[in-house]
Design an enzyme around this catalytic site. Structure first.
Site, PDB file in Angstrom:
ATOM      1  N   SER A 190       0.809  -1.220   0.000  1.00  0.00           N
ATOM      2  CA  SER A 190       0.000   0.000   0.000  1.00  0.00           C
ATOM      3  C   SER A 190       0.848   1.278   0.000  1.00  0.00           C
ATOM      4  O   SER A 190       0.528   2.216  -0.748  1.00  0.00           O
ATOM      5  CB  SER A 190      -0.963  -0.002   1.188  1.00  0.00           C
ATOM      6  OG  SER A 190      -1.929  -1.004   0.995  1.00  0.00           O
ATOM      7  N   THR A 203      -5.467  -3.589   8.048  1.00  0.00           N
ATOM      8  CA  THR A 203      -5.351  -4.913   7.448  1.00  0.00           C
ATOM      9  C   THR A 203      -5.197  -5.968   8.541  1.00  0.00           C
ATOM     10  O   THR A 203      -5.343  -5.673   9.735  1.00  0.00           O
ATOM     11  CB  THR A 203      -4.233  -4.928   6.368  1.00  0.00           C
ATOM     12  OG1 THR A 203      -4.281  -6.184   5.698  1.00  0.00           O
ATOM     13  CG2 THR A 203      -2.843  -4.705   6.952  1.00  0.00           C
ATOM     14  N   LYS A 209      -9.056  -6.075  10.953  1.00  0.00           N
ATOM     15  CA  LYS A 209     -10.213  -5.608  10.173  1.00  0.00           C
ATOM     16  C   LYS A 209     -11.547  -5.737  10.912  1.00  0.00           C
ATOM     17  O   LYS A 209     -12.462  -4.953  10.672  1.00  0.00           O
ATOM     18  CB  LYS A 209     -10.294  -6.367   8.837  1.00  0.00           C
ATOM     19  CG  LYS A 209      -9.275  -5.897   7.814  1.00  0.00           C
ATOM     20  CD  LYS A 209      -9.499  -6.590   6.484  1.00  0.00           C
ATOM     21  CE  LYS A 209      -8.568  -6.060   5.414  1.00  0.00           C
ATOM     22  NZ  LYS A 209      -8.842  -6.610   4.085  1.00  0.00           N
ATOM     23  N   ASN A 242     -11.739  -1.672   6.324  1.00  0.00           N
ATOM     24  CA  ASN A 242     -10.326  -1.580   5.900  1.00  0.00           C
ATOM     25  C   ASN A 242      -9.892  -0.136   5.718  1.00  0.00           C
ATOM     26  O   ASN A 242      -8.731   0.111   5.394  1.00  0.00           O
ATOM     27  CB  ASN A 242     -10.088  -2.370   4.599  1.00  0.00           C
ATOM     28  CG  ASN A 242     -10.623  -1.645   3.387  1.00  0.00           C
ATOM     29  OD1 ASN A 242     -11.616  -0.928   3.472  1.00  0.00           O
ATOM     30  ND2 ASN A 242      -9.966  -1.805   2.265  1.00  0.00           N
ATOM     31  N   ASP A 271     -12.799  -2.886   0.076  1.00  0.00           N
ATOM     32  CA  ASP A 271     -12.435  -4.151  -0.587  1.00  0.00           C
ATOM     33  C   ASP A 271     -13.541  -4.611  -1.542  1.00  0.00           C
ATOM     34  O   ASP A 271     -13.253  -5.233  -2.575  1.00  0.00           O
ATOM     35  CB  ASP A 271     -12.191  -5.258   0.453  1.00  0.00           C
ATOM     36  CG  ASP A 271     -10.837  -5.116   1.146  1.00  0.00           C
ATOM     37  OD1 ASP A 271      -9.912  -4.567   0.522  1.00  0.00           O
ATOM     38  OD2 ASP A 271     -10.724  -5.546   2.308  1.00  0.00           O
ATOM     39  N   GLY A 294     -12.880 -20.807  -0.179  1.00  0.00           N
ATOM     40  CA  GLY A 294     -12.354 -20.225   1.057  1.00  0.00           C
ATOM     41  C   GLY A 294     -13.397 -19.366   1.740  1.00  0.00           C
ATOM     42  O   GLY A 294     -14.287 -18.812   1.079  1.00  0.00           O
ATOM     43  N   GLY A 323     -12.495 -17.030   4.532  1.00  0.00           N
ATOM     44  CA  GLY A 323     -11.797 -16.137   5.460  1.00  0.00           C
ATOM     45  C   GLY A 323     -12.253 -14.696   5.271  1.00  0.00           C
ATOM     46  O   GLY A 323     -13.370 -14.424   4.809  1.00  0.00           O
ATOM     47  N   GLY A 324     -11.364 -13.746   5.619  1.00  0.00           N
ATOM     48  CA  GLY A 324     -11.701 -12.324   5.580  1.00  0.00           C
ATOM     49  C   GLY A 324     -12.025 -11.820   4.186  1.00  0.00           C
ATOM     50  O   GLY A 324     -13.044 -11.133   3.977  1.00  0.00           O
ATOM     51  N   LEU A 363      -7.705 -13.866  -6.068  1.00  0.00           N
ATOM     52  CA  LEU A 363      -7.396 -12.642  -5.309  1.00  0.00           C
ATOM     53  C   LEU A 363      -5.895 -12.469  -5.095  1.00  0.00           C
ATOM     54  O   LEU A 363      -5.433 -11.385  -4.766  1.00  0.00           O
ATOM     55  CB  LEU A 363      -8.103 -12.637  -3.951  1.00  0.00           C
ATOM     56  CG  LEU A 363      -9.628 -12.678  -3.935  1.00  0.00           C
ATOM     57  CD1 LEU A 363     -10.143 -12.226  -2.568  1.00  0.00           C
ATOM     58  CD2 LEU A 363     -10.255 -11.831  -5.023  1.00  0.00           C
ATOM     59  N   GLY A 402      -5.439 -10.631  -8.758  1.00  0.00           N
ATOM     60  CA  GLY A 402      -5.820  -9.779  -7.629  1.00  0.00           C
ATOM     61  C   GLY A 402      -5.252  -8.369  -7.657  1.00  0.00           C
ATOM     62  O   GLY A 402      -5.552  -7.573  -6.765  1.00  0.00           O
TER      63      GLY A 402
HETATM   64  P1  NAP Z   1      -7.785 -15.517   5.638  1.00  0.00           P
HETATM   65  O1  NAP Z   1      -8.752 -14.688   6.393  1.00  0.00           O
HETATM   66  O2  NAP Z   1      -6.694 -16.212   6.377  1.00  0.00           O
HETATM   67  O3  NAP Z   1      -8.645 -16.620   4.828  1.00  0.00           O
HETATM   68  C1  NAP Z   1      -8.050 -17.651   4.067  1.00  0.00           C
HETATM   69  C2  NAP Z   1      -9.081 -18.724   3.745  1.00  0.00           C
HETATM   70  O4  NAP Z   1      -8.433 -19.722   2.965  1.00  0.00           O
HETATM   71  C3  NAP Z   1      -9.649 -19.431   4.983  1.00  0.00           C
HETATM   72  O5  NAP Z   1     -10.976 -19.810   4.723  1.00  0.00           O
HETATM   73  C4  NAP Z   1      -8.749 -20.668   5.075  1.00  0.00           C
HETATM   74  O6  NAP Z   1      -9.362 -21.761   5.712  1.00  0.00           O
HETATM   75  C5  NAP Z   1      -8.573 -20.994   3.599  1.00  0.00           C
HETATM   76  N1  NAP Z   1      -7.386 -21.801   3.364  1.00  0.00           N
HETATM   77  C6  NAP Z   1      -6.105 -21.481   3.671  1.00  0.00           C
HETATM   78  N2  NAP Z   1      -5.275 -22.475   3.261  1.00  0.00           N
HETATM   79  C7  NAP Z   1      -6.055 -23.436   2.721  1.00  0.00           C
HETATM   80  C8  NAP Z   1      -5.796 -24.707   2.132  1.00  0.00           C
HETATM   81  N3  NAP Z   1      -4.541 -25.186   2.029  1.00  0.00           N
HETATM   82  N4  NAP Z   1      -6.842 -25.432   1.677  1.00  0.00           N
HETATM   83  C9  NAP Z   1      -8.104 -24.959   1.768  1.00  0.00           C
HETATM   84  N5  NAP Z   1      -8.416 -23.750   2.313  1.00  0.00           N
HETATM   85  C10 NAP Z   1      -7.408 -23.007   2.771  1.00  0.00           C
HETATM   86  O7  NAP Z   1      -7.058 -14.678   4.514  1.00  0.00           O
HETATM   87  P2  NAP Z   1      -7.708 -13.490   3.626  1.00  0.00           P
HETATM   88  O8  NAP Z   1      -7.434 -12.187   4.252  1.00  0.00           O
HETATM   89  O9  NAP Z   1      -9.112 -13.869   3.334  1.00  0.00           O
HETATM   90  O10 NAP Z   1      -6.792 -13.570   2.313  1.00  0.00           O
HETATM   91  C11 NAP Z   1      -6.880 -14.675   1.466  1.00  0.00           C
HETATM   92  C12 NAP Z   1      -6.104 -14.443   0.172  1.00  0.00           C
HETATM   93  O11 NAP Z   1      -6.651 -13.328  -0.523  1.00  0.00           O
HETATM   94  C13 NAP Z   1      -4.626 -14.131   0.378  1.00  0.00           C
HETATM   95  O12 NAP Z   1      -3.915 -14.773  -0.641  1.00  0.00           O
HETATM   96  C14 NAP Z   1      -4.554 -12.633   0.215  1.00  0.00           C
HETATM   97  O13 NAP Z   1      -3.290 -12.199  -0.260  1.00  0.00           O
HETATM   98  C15 NAP Z   1      -5.622 -12.400  -0.833  1.00  0.00           C
HETATM   99  N6  NAP Z   1      -6.190 -11.039  -0.748  1.00  0.00           N
HETATM  100  C16 NAP Z   1      -6.048 -10.228  -1.834  1.00  0.00           C
HETATM  101  C17 NAP Z   1      -6.591  -8.959  -1.795  1.00  0.00           C
HETATM  102  C18 NAP Z   1      -6.426  -8.052  -3.005  1.00  0.00           C
HETATM  103  O14 NAP Z   1      -6.645  -6.856  -2.878  1.00  0.00           O
HETATM  104  N7  NAP Z   1      -6.108  -8.592  -4.157  1.00  0.00           N
HETATM  105  C19 NAP Z   1      -7.291  -8.510  -0.680  1.00  0.00           C
HETATM  106  C20 NAP Z   1      -7.423  -9.377   0.408  1.00  0.00           C
HETATM  107  C21 NAP Z   1      -6.865 -10.650   0.359  1.00  0.00           C
HETATM  108  P3  NAP Z   1      -9.295 -21.927   7.328  1.00  0.00           P
HETATM  109  O15 NAP Z   1     -10.099 -20.788   7.884  1.00  0.00           O
HETATM  110  O16 NAP Z   1      -9.885 -23.246   7.553  1.00  0.00           O
HETATM  111  O17 NAP Z   1      -7.853 -21.813   7.691  1.00  0.00           O
END
Ligand code: NAP
Length: 292
Positions: A24, A69, A73, A94, A109, A133, A135-136, A231, A254
């Site tokens: 950022s 971040t 968040k 965010n 986002d 997935g 997550g966040g 992403l 992404g």
């Molecule tokens: P997060 O909150 O940690 O969520 C990750 C998700 O992926 C969770 O549901 C996790 O499951 C799942 N996961 C992780 N490893 C896995 C695996 N080996 N097999 C199956 N599921 C798996 O992370 P986040 O903030 O959502 O970010 C996720 C991705 O998006 C990252 O790569 C980040 O860089 C990208 N992102 C990009 C942007 C952009 O602006 N382009 C913005 C935000 C995020 P569990 O909960 O069971 O662990």
């Protein structure tokens, strides 16, 4: 970014933990420099246990605006004077700004995620979005897909408890949310009818750049009519997008989401249009992505 930092330079920043890897500052300072504004945007490392102190401290030093971040968040919400309806619906903020002696929060986002899809000549009415997935980032994706009018939003997760909690957390979402959650075992059945498949897991990120969320068998279900959206912005393309492209699918990485969520935040703080192309180019340069 201001060429010379003086007593008048205004401060913007991003707080997270860890934060050293954040891109950022690169794109925001490139935009501020291009605009000739006396502002600087800095990374602010804040441990979870210091969040309240940090937020009060940022107000005390007159910080103008703040990105938030991982891992703050959701945790930052109790410290805010107000939260936009969108951020409340998504369950995460965010972007913060300071006004009337309090911090206010929103979520950019969702706008970032939507930007590349809104540029496509497609109708999403009644279409199926498949989100890998829960997550966040998946929260912004679900809210964005609801905004576009998808007929079905299917979310796949690996942890049954987290998946149930994710589903329940949308109970207060305003309007219709056609959300269903599934385990990964269902993926091969869910993939063929999906118009949009979004990877929100970190599978495929460095150092595991050879990994894909889809097995070779599952990949067979991905048609050329599907849009594959990852992403992850580095590497580009990820293995997932590489495979999807080889099957004739349209792909989105992404980077644009990252750029657009930042541009919306900067515009909000400055109250004027910002040079989005400068922001995009600064990131491409940092990530050493060739401009086509
Ligand atoms: P997060 O909150 O940690 O969520 C990750 C998700 O992926 C969770 O549901 C996790 O499951 C799942 N996961 C992780 N490893 C896995 C695996 N080996 N097999 C199956 N599921 C798996 O992370 P986040 O903030 O959502 O970010 C996720 C991705 O998006 C990252 O790569 C980040 O860089 C990208 N992102 C990009 C942007 C952009 O602006 N382009 C913005 C935000 C995020 P569990 O909960 O069971 O662990």
């Amino acid at each position: 970014m201001s060429q010379t930092i003086t007593g008048k330079t205004r401060l913007l920043g991003v707080m997270g933990h860890p934060i050293a890897h954040s891109l950022s500052p690169v794109m925001h300072n490139a935009a501020l420099q291009q605009m000739g504004l006396d502002y600087v945007y800095v990374p602010l490392p804040v441990k979870p246990e210091d969040l309240g102190t940090a937020i009060a401290g940022f107000a005390a030093i007159g910080l103008h605006g703040l990105n938030v971040t991982i891992p703050h968040k959701q945790a930052v919400v109790p410290y805010l004077a107000s939260v936009t309806d969108l951020a409340r619906a998504v369950g995460a903020v965010n972007t913060l700004w300071y006004a009337d002696q309090g911090w206010h929060g929103t979520n950019t986002d969702v706008a970032g995620f939507l930007a590349p899809l809104q540029g496509m000549a497609r109708s999403w009415d009644g279409a199926i979005a498949l989100v890998l997935g829960n997550g966040g980032a998946a929260r912004a994706v679900v809210a964005g897909c609801a905004q576009l009018g998808f007929g079905e939003i299917w979310v796949i997760g690996r942890n049954p408890d987290k998946l149930t909690a994710f589903h329940q957390s949308w109970a207060e979402f305003p309007g219709k949310l056609p959300l269903q959650v599934f385990s990964w075992e269902k993926l091969s059945h869910l993939l063929p009818p999906a118009t949009l498949v979004v990877n929100t897991t970190p599978i495929g990120m460095a150092p595991h750049i050879d990994q894909s969320p889809l097995s070779p068998n599952e990949l067979e279900g991905l048609s050329s009519a599907t849009i594959a959206y990852d992403l992850i912005y580095t590497p580009s393309p990820t293995q997932f997008l590489h495979q999807a492209k080889a099957r004739g699918a349209e792909t989105i990485d992404g980077l644009e989401m990252l750029v657009q969520q930042g541009a919306v935040a900067l515009e909000l703080w400055l109250g004027q249009p910002v040079p989005v192309d400068t922001m995009r180019q600064s990131l491409r340069q940092r990530l050493m992505i060739k401009t086509e």
